[in-house]
Design an enzyme around this catalytic site. Structure first.
Site, PDB file in Angstrom:
ATOM      1  N   SER A 255     -42.096  23.704  -4.640  1.00 58.98           N
ATOM      2  CA  SER A 255     -42.185  24.857  -5.544  1.00 58.98           C
ATOM      3  C   SER A 255     -43.060  25.986  -5.004  1.00 58.98           C
ATOM      4  CB  SER A 255     -42.662  24.413  -6.933  1.00 58.98           C
ATOM      5  OG  SER A 255     -41.726  23.524  -7.507  1.00 58.98           O
TER       6      SER A 255
ATOM      7  N   GLU B 104     -44.487  17.027   1.333  1.00 52.17           N
ATOM      8  CA  GLU B 104     -43.812  17.503   0.133  1.00 52.17           C
ATOM      9  C   GLU B 104     -44.003  16.488  -0.993  1.00 52.17           C
ATOM     10  OE1 GLU B 104     -40.476  20.430   1.070  1.00 52.17           O
ATOM     11  OE2 GLU B 104     -39.623  18.452   1.356  1.00 52.17           O
TER      12      GLU B 104
ATOM     13  N   ASN C 296     -34.929  25.475   3.054  1.00 56.50           N
ATOM     14  CA  ASN C 296     -33.956  24.382   2.914  1.00 56.50           C
ATOM     15  C   ASN C 296     -32.984  24.770   1.797  1.00 56.50           C
ATOM     16  OD1 ASN C 296     -32.553  22.009   2.587  1.00 56.50           O
ATOM     17  ND2 ASN C 296     -34.254  20.887   1.647  1.00 56.50           N
ATOM     18  N   TRP C 297     -31.777  25.120   2.196  1.00 50.56           N
ATOM     19  CA  TRP C 297     -30.797  25.590   1.200  1.00 50.56           C
ATOM     20  C   TRP C 297     -30.166  24.437   0.424  1.00 50.56           C
ATOM     21  CZ3 TRP C 297     -27.347  29.830   3.971  1.00 50.56           C
ATOM     22  CH2 TRP C 297     -28.169  30.878   4.397  1.00 50.56           C
ATOM     23  N   LYS C 298     -30.373  23.231   0.874  1.00 49.19           N
ATOM     24  CA  LYS C 298     -29.762  22.052   0.232  1.00 49.19           C
ATOM     25  C   LYS C 298     -28.242  22.261   0.112  1.00 49.19           C
ATOM     26  CE  LYS C 298     -34.104  21.570  -2.179  1.00 49.19           C
ATOM     27  NZ  LYS C 298     -34.880  20.862  -3.166  1.00 49.19           N
TER      28      LYS C 298
ATOM     29  N   GLY D  97     -37.584  25.441  -0.873  1.00 53.81           N
ATOM     30  CA  GLY D  97     -36.265  25.108  -1.410  1.00 53.81           C
ATOM     31  C   GLY D  97     -35.700  26.274  -2.203  1.00 53.81           C
ATOM     32  N   GLY D  98     -35.853  26.226  -3.509  1.00 57.55           N
ATOM     33  CA  GLY D  98     -35.239  27.211  -4.399  1.00 57.55           C
ATOM     34  C   GLY D  98     -35.473  28.663  -3.993  1.00 57.55           C
TER      35      GLY D  98
ATOM     36  N   HIS E 115     -36.110  14.094   4.086  1.00 56.05           N
ATOM     37  CA  HIS E 115     -36.352  14.844   2.845  1.00 56.05           C
ATOM     38  C   HIS E 115     -36.313  13.886   1.656  1.00 56.05           C
ATOM     39  CE1 HIS E 115     -35.814  17.647  -0.466  1.00 56.05           C
ATOM     40  NE2 HIS E 115     -36.370  18.543   0.337  1.00 56.05           N
TER      41      HIS E 115
ATOM     42  N   GLY F  18     -38.787  21.236  -6.640  1.00 55.49           N
ATOM     43  CA  GLY F  18     -37.786  21.726  -7.601  1.00 55.49           C
ATOM     44  C   GLY F  18     -38.239  21.625  -9.044  1.00 55.49           C
TER      45      GLY F  18
ATOM     46  N   GLU G 143     -34.989  14.031  -1.130  1.00 51.67           N
ATOM     47  CA  GLU G 143     -33.669  13.840  -1.752  1.00 51.67           C
ATOM     48  C   GLU G 143     -32.816  12.883  -0.928  1.00 51.67           C
ATOM     49  OE1 GLU G 143     -32.859  18.016  -2.063  1.00 51.67           O
ATOM     50  OE2 GLU G 143     -34.480  18.160  -3.519  1.00 51.67           O
TER      51      GLU G 143
HETATM   52  C1  PEP Z   1     -37.595  21.318  -0.751  1.00 50.65           C
HETATM   53  O1  PEP Z   1     -36.461  21.064  -1.101  1.00 50.65           O
HETATM   54  O2  PEP Z   1     -37.980  20.938   0.365  1.00 50.65           O
HETATM   55  C2  PEP Z   1     -38.453  22.063  -1.669  1.00 50.65           C
HETATM   56  C3  PEP Z   1     -39.710  22.191  -1.357  1.00 50.65           C
HETATM   57  O3  PEP Z   1     -37.863  22.579  -2.787  1.00 50.65           O
HETATM   58  P1  PEP Z   1     -38.524  23.604  -3.842  1.00 50.65           P
HETATM   59  O4  PEP Z   1     -39.221  24.681  -3.053  1.00 50.65           O
HETATM   60  O5  PEP Z   1     -37.390  24.110  -4.652  1.00 50.65           O
HETATM   61  O6  PEP Z   1     -39.507  22.806  -4.642  1.00 50.65           O
END
Ligand code: PEP
Length: 249
Positions: free
Chosen positions: A212, A166, A9-11, A233-234, A94, A172, A96
């Site tokens: 994460s 999640e 997920n590049w957000k 994500g990241g 999600h 994040g 966010e």
């Molecule tokens: C996400 O945005 O779905 C996520 C899991 O982010 P991260 O891996 O950065 O925690």
């Protein structure tokens, strides 16, 4: 069908050139054929990146979708618009989107129903906040999120549902659920699928962990019996890190 999946997920990251460079870098690697590898880039680049990945095993998915078919919903896109550019999968719910764009269990029920009706596959995201876990409410919160946005939806096509647990406190933050915590929740989710759906749904639904996930913890998480992969994500923003995670499955 239950399958191994790693989705990035590049957000709201990467511009046009950088997104193309990252897809190029992924396509230059040897992507596995026994793991579904997907990316969810910003909406504006979906069309171009879907074309770039066409004919490869890399899946390009949307980060969001509106429940309505068309109409006066400025800034939104519908299921048929996604399908018209060859994008047949979307993230929904999600944390966010829930936190910053007021998505609720009931608005998500409309989206999951619309996706199902349109034949769009969804990666449905859910998970508890830190306060829920601290107060021991995490199982109840997760159950309510699933019941209200999925189990209560008429004619949901479970073949097109991928779940992504999640925990919000792990997204994040650099803090990850331990493999034991992830397995415990995933086993609970699978038992709910059996109880509220059927044994077949429980056996066939892929449940991803997100929060994460990094190259150094992916293997321990993915080796848990009920963890079928990850939503990243990241670490999905870097081709080497993302591929290390993909190869940890
Ligand atoms: C996400 O945005 O779905 C996520 C899991 O982010 P991260 O891996 O950065 O925690």
């Amino acid at each position: 069908m239950r399958q191994k999946i790693v989705a990035g997920n590049w957000k709201m990251n990467k511009d046009a050139a950088a997104s193309q460079t990252l897809v190029d870098a992924l396509l230059q690697r040897k992507l596995p054929t026994d793991v579904r590898v997907m990316i969810a880039p910003p909406m504006i680049f979906l069309d171009r990146l879907a074309q770039q990945a066409q004919g490869t095993v890399l899946g390009v998915v949307s980060q969001n979708m509106h429940a309505a078919e068309s109409g006066a919903y400025t800034g939104e896109v519908s299921a048929s618009m996604l399908k018209s550019i060859g994008v047949n999968t979307t993230l929904l719910g999600h944390s966010e989107r829930r936190a910053y764009f007021n998505e609720t269990n009931s608005s998500l029920a409309e989206k999951t129903a619309a996706a199902s009706l349109a034949g769009i596959e969804m990666i449905f995201c859910f998970g508890e906040e830190l306060a829920d876990r601290k107060s021991g409410q995490h199982f109840d919160v997760v159950q309510a999120q699933l019941e209200k946005a999925l189990f209560d939806v008429d004619a949901l096509d479970w073949d097109k549902v991928i779940l992504a647990y999640e925990p919000v406190w792990a997204i994040g933050t650099g803090e990850t659920a331990s493999p034991k915590q992830a397995q415990e929740m995933h086993a609970f989710i699978r038992s709910l699928l059996a109880e509220k759906g059927s044994e077949q749904i429980a056996a066939q639904t892929s449940i991803l962990y997100g929060g994460s996930v990094k190259p150094n913890n992916a293997e321990a998480l993915f080796s848990q019996a009920d963890v079928d992969g990850g939503l990243i994500g990241g670490a999905a923003l870097d081709a080497d890190d993302f591929m290390e995670i993909v190869n940890a499955i």
